[in-house]
Structures are given as C-alpha cells and as structure tokens.
Design an enzyme around this catalytic site. Structure first.
Site, PDB file in Angstrom:
ATOM      1  N   SER A  14      20.717 -25.580 -50.914  1.00 45.64           N
ATOM      2  CA  SER A  14      20.609 -25.551 -52.371  1.00 45.64           C
ATOM      3  C   SER A  14      21.066 -24.225 -52.981  1.00 45.64           C
ATOM      4  CB  SER A  14      19.169 -25.839 -52.799  1.00 45.64           C
ATOM      5  OG  SER A  14      18.260 -25.080 -52.028  1.00 45.64           O
ATOM      6  N   ASN A  90      20.425 -23.604 -41.566  1.00 48.78           N
ATOM      7  CA  ASN A  90      20.520 -22.394 -42.388  1.00 48.78           C
ATOM      8  C   ASN A  90      19.207 -22.068 -43.099  1.00 48.78           C
ATOM      9  OD1 ASN A  90      22.023 -20.484 -44.437  1.00 48.78           O
ATOM     10  ND2 ASN A  90      20.998 -22.044 -45.664  1.00 48.78           N
ATOM     11  N   TYR A 155      10.151 -12.568 -38.675  1.00 44.52           N
ATOM     12  CA  TYR A 155      11.538 -12.982 -38.956  1.00 44.52           C
ATOM     13  C   TYR A 155      12.452 -12.673 -37.766  1.00 44.52           C
ATOM     14  CZ  TYR A 155      15.925 -13.272 -41.664  1.00 44.52           C
ATOM     15  OH  TYR A 155      17.176 -13.605 -42.129  1.00 44.52           O
ATOM     16  N   LYS A 159      14.524 -15.320 -35.440  1.00 47.28           N
ATOM     17  CA  LYS A 159      15.985 -15.292 -35.350  1.00 47.28           C
ATOM     18  C   LYS A 159      16.451 -15.035 -33.914  1.00 47.28           C
ATOM     19  CE  LYS A 159      16.832 -16.124 -39.700  1.00 47.28           C
ATOM     20  NZ  LYS A 159      17.488 -17.373 -40.096  1.00 47.28           N
TER      21      LYS A 159
HETATM   22  P1  NDP Z   1      17.940 -17.984 -49.868  1.00 44.13           P
HETATM   23  O1  NDP Z   1      16.550 -17.479 -49.950  1.00 44.13           O
HETATM   24  O2  NDP Z   1      18.933 -17.625 -50.904  1.00 44.13           O
HETATM   25  O3  NDP Z   1      17.927 -19.597 -49.712  1.00 44.13           O
HETATM   26  C1  NDP Z   1      17.071 -20.172 -48.761  1.00 44.13           C
HETATM   27  C2  NDP Z   1      17.398 -21.626 -48.653  1.00 44.13           C
HETATM   28  O4  NDP Z   1      16.536 -22.207 -47.655  1.00 44.13           O
HETATM   29  C3  NDP Z   1      17.146 -22.400 -49.930  1.00 44.13           C
HETATM   30  O5  NDP Z   1      18.081 -23.448 -49.978  1.00 44.13           O
HETATM   31  C4  NDP Z   1      15.742 -22.946 -49.730  1.00 44.13           C
HETATM   32  O6  NDP Z   1      15.473 -24.129 -50.495  1.00 44.13           O
HETATM   33  C5  NDP Z   1      15.789 -23.266 -48.243  1.00 44.13           C
HETATM   34  N1  NDP Z   1      14.475 -23.324 -47.604  1.00 44.13           N
HETATM   35  C6  NDP Z   1      13.530 -22.361 -47.572  1.00 44.13           C
HETATM   36  N2  NDP Z   1      12.450 -22.797 -46.896  1.00 44.13           N
HETATM   37  C7  NDP Z   1      12.717 -24.064 -46.503  1.00 44.13           C
HETATM   38  C8  NDP Z   1      11.992 -25.069 -45.803  1.00 44.13           C
HETATM   39  N3  NDP Z   1      10.749 -24.848 -45.360  1.00 44.13           N
HETATM   40  N4  NDP Z   1      12.577 -26.274 -45.609  1.00 44.13           N
HETATM   41  C9  NDP Z   1      13.829 -26.515 -46.065  1.00 44.13           C
HETATM   42  N5  NDP Z   1      14.564 -25.617 -46.725  1.00 44.13           N
HETATM   43  C10 NDP Z   1      14.018 -24.399 -46.953  1.00 44.13           C
HETATM   44  O7  NDP Z   1      18.456 -17.539 -48.408  1.00 44.13           O
HETATM   45  P2  NDP Z   1      19.868 -16.949 -47.935  1.00 44.13           P
HETATM   46  O8  NDP Z   1      20.957 -17.792 -48.448  1.00 44.13           O
HETATM   47  O9  NDP Z   1      19.868 -15.496 -48.180  1.00 44.13           O
HETATM   48  O10 NDP Z   1      19.730 -17.136 -46.358  1.00 44.13           O
HETATM   49  C11 NDP Z   1      20.166 -18.300 -45.683  1.00 44.13           C
HETATM   50  C12 NDP Z   1      19.968 -18.101 -44.189  1.00 44.13           C
HETATM   51  O11 NDP Z   1      20.687 -16.946 -43.770  1.00 44.13           O
HETATM   52  C13 NDP Z   1      18.513 -17.869 -43.810  1.00 44.13           C
HETATM   53  O12 NDP Z   1      18.250 -18.504 -42.581  1.00 44.13           O
HETATM   54  C14 NDP Z   1      18.435 -16.373 -43.654  1.00 44.13           C
HETATM   55  O13 NDP Z   1      17.424 -15.999 -42.770  1.00 44.13           O
HETATM   56  C15 NDP Z   1      19.802 -16.078 -43.090  1.00 44.13           C
HETATM   57  N6  NDP Z   1      20.209 -14.686 -43.299  1.00 44.13           N
HETATM   58  C16 NDP Z   1      20.321 -14.176 -44.577  1.00 44.13           C
HETATM   59  C17 NDP Z   1      20.676 -12.864 -44.755  1.00 44.13           C
HETATM   60  C18 NDP Z   1      20.826 -12.252 -46.105  1.00 44.13           C
HETATM   61  O14 NDP Z   1      21.062 -11.042 -46.164  1.00 44.13           O
HETATM   62  N7  NDP Z   1      20.735 -12.983 -47.192  1.00 44.13           N
HETATM   63  C19 NDP Z   1      20.917 -11.976 -43.597  1.00 44.13           C
HETATM   64  C20 NDP Z   1      20.791 -12.615 -42.325  1.00 44.13           C
HETATM   65  C21 NDP Z   1      20.440 -13.926 -42.194  1.00 44.13           C
HETATM   66  P3  NDP Z   1      14.994 -24.020 -52.068  1.00 44.13           P
HETATM   67  O15 NDP Z   1      16.235 -23.640 -52.839  1.00 44.13           O
HETATM   68  O16 NDP Z   1      14.515 -25.371 -52.399  1.00 44.13           O
HETATM   69  O17 NDP Z   1      13.941 -22.957 -52.101  1.00 44.13           O
END
Ligand code: NDP
Length: 247
Positions: A14, A90, A155, A159
């Site tokens: 999303s 993701n 976290y 990971k």
């Molecule tokens: P965001 O916080 O921007 O988005 C998180 C997404 O995960 C949203 O779509 C959210 O849905 C969904 N989500 C959260 N919890 C659940 C759940 N229990 N079930 C289903 N969906 C869930 O995250 P990022 O885009 O920043 O990160 C995406 C991935 O990349 C993550 O795994 C993160 O750990 C990893 N990552 C990110 C980094 C960064 O710097 N941003 C660095 C390294 C890794 P909703 O919109 O409904 O809340």
C-alpha cells in the site's frame, strides 16, 4: 525480461517500498495483488496506480502475522487471479527500543510480522510453485539484519531470520524452477524513515558512502530484476541496495 502472463503478490504494497515494487512488477505482469495492514486509502491509491498501467489489480486487508488470515487472503487472490507466480514479502514494522527496555511483547510483535509473516505467505504459495515448476520469492530484509543496529534487537533479529528463511527455501525449491532471494535495503525515504528525528537521520546519511538516502525506486528496480526471467540462475542471494553502507 518477460513476465506478461504472471501474477504477483506484494505484501505491504500500500505504501513506500512495497508500492513501488508492485508498480515496477506491473510493467511485466498481467495481475498484481497487494496485501496491507489497515491503510485502505493508501491501498486503494496503489490499486488505482496499478490499473493505470493496464494490469488487473486488487488489494486485500490482511495482517500477515495471522496465519489463518494469510491463508484466507491468498485464497481470495487466487480465486480472482489464479496461482501466484511471484511473491514479494515486503510487509514490515519497527518497534525500536534499547534491548534493556524493550518489552517481550514488542520483541515478539516485530518478529511475528516481519519473519512469521513471510513464513505464512511462503506456505500459502509453496504447493502452487511446485505445480507451476516456476516461481519467484523475494524477501525484503534490511542491512540491520546484516550489521545489527542499536535499538533494533527485534527488527534486526527478524531481518536476519528472513535471510535464513530465504536460503532454506531457496535450497528446498532450487531444482523446481523457483528462485528465492533477499534484498537488504539501507536507509530508504519512506514513512518508516520519515518517523526518525533529524539528528538520527543525518547520522544515518553520514554512514552511507553515497551520502544520500535511497528511494523506493532504487529497491524496486533491483526487485523487478530478481523477479524476472533473466534472474533465473540467481537463488539464495542476499543483495544489498544500500549506497554502500554494508560492504
Ligand atoms: P512503510 O512503513 O512505508 O510501509 C509498510 C507497509 O507494510 C505498509 O504497506 C503497511 O500496510 C504494511 N504492513 C505493516 N504491517 C503489516 C502487517 N502486519 N500485515 C500486512 N501488512 C503490513 O515501510 P517501508 O516501505 O519503509 O518498508 C518496507 C519494507 O522494507 C519493510 O519490510 C522494511 O522493514 C524494509 N526496509 C525498509 C527500510 C527503510 O529505510 N525504509 C530499510 C530496510 C528495510 P498499511 O499501509 O496498511 O499500514
């Protein structure tokens, strides 16, 4: 790279990195489904953007930490789109705190979403992948899982666990036409890093040899490649997309 008839499912599609991955897969897939936790507005927006790319798209609300909910959500997607060819795990959360003060609940919650969630979704597709004799699984890990990070015991453990899961399932499915890989993003500009304060963020940027945050597109391009036909001989790989942070 041609995936014209394929169906992809991206958890956490999303917003942020997941949305960008879904959009990049849409360039080559016929159908893209996303799972999201609760932000229906954001999920609907992703679906609209996907549809603009002329793919069939759907969003299903599903907490990936809940195995029964995952199995039900996958059934819903498969009933609409058929078997899933490409799975991107993701969805992820943070609940940062120094280890001494971190509650057992916050430790368990982050593991449940980030690690158990991927286990649940992989199980939901595993038989289909065997039947199809083709598949792509991509797990979004983190440099925190490779390096550790103060305040992120939950976290970083989740990971690092994802990397073990990636390599195990890669070995299980290697001779069945299914590749399983992980990407470790560094600091990427999303809501997740937007929640960090200025001081922490500028320290983070200082630790990046390329001296900038990454963008969701930086991750999505690597993801699209690893999910493509062209990456068919790459499995069990852990690819850092981090501006050189971890080397
Ligand atoms: P965001 O916080 O921007 O988005 C998180 C997404 O995960 C949203 O779509 C959210 O849905 C969904 N989500 C959260 N919890 C659940 C759940 N229990 N079930 C289903 N969906 C869930 O995250 P990022 O885009 O920043 O990160 C995406 C991935 O990349 C993550 O795994 C993160 O750990 C990893 N990552 C990110 C980094 C960064 O710097 N941003 C660095 C390294 C890794 P909703 O919109 O409904 O809340």
């Amino acid at each position: 790279m041609s995936l014209e008839q394929k169906t992809a499912l991206v958890t956490g599609g999303s917003r942020g990195i997941g949305r960008e991955i879904a959009l990049s897969l849409a360039d080559n897939c016929a159908q893209v489904a996303i799972l999201y936790a609760g932000r229906k507005d954001a999920a609907d927006e992703t679906v609209r953007e996907l549809e603009k790319k002329n793919v069939k798209a759907m969003a299903v609300q599903c907490d990936v930490s809940d195995d029964a909910a995952v199995q039900a959500a996958f059934k819903q997607v498969k009933d609409a789109f058929g078997p899933i060819d490409i799975l991107v795990n993701n969805a992820g959360i943070t609940k940062d705190m120094l280890t001494l003060r971190m509650s057992a609940e916050d430790f368990a919650k982050v593991i449940a979403v980030n690690l158990n969630g991927a286990f649940h979704t992989i199980k939901a597709c595993y038989r289909d992948f065997l039947k199809l004799g083709w598949g792509r699984i991509l797990n979004i890990s983190s440099v925190s899982g490779l390096m550790g990070n103060p305040g992120q015991a939950n976290y970083a453990s989740s990971k690092a666990g994802l990397i073990g899961l990636t390599k195990t399932v890669a070995r299980e499915l290697a001779n069945r036409g299914v590749t399983v890989n992980a990407i470790c993003p560094g600091f990427i500009e999303t809501d997740m890093t937007g929640a960090m304060n200025e001081e922490v963020l500028s320290k983070a940027v200082a630790a990046v040899p390329m001296s900038r945050l990454g963008t969701p597109k930086d991750i999505a391009k690597a993801a699209a490649f690893l999910c493509s036909e062209d990456a068919g001989y790459i499995t069990g790989a852990v690819l850092q997309v981090d501006g050189g942070m971890y080397m």
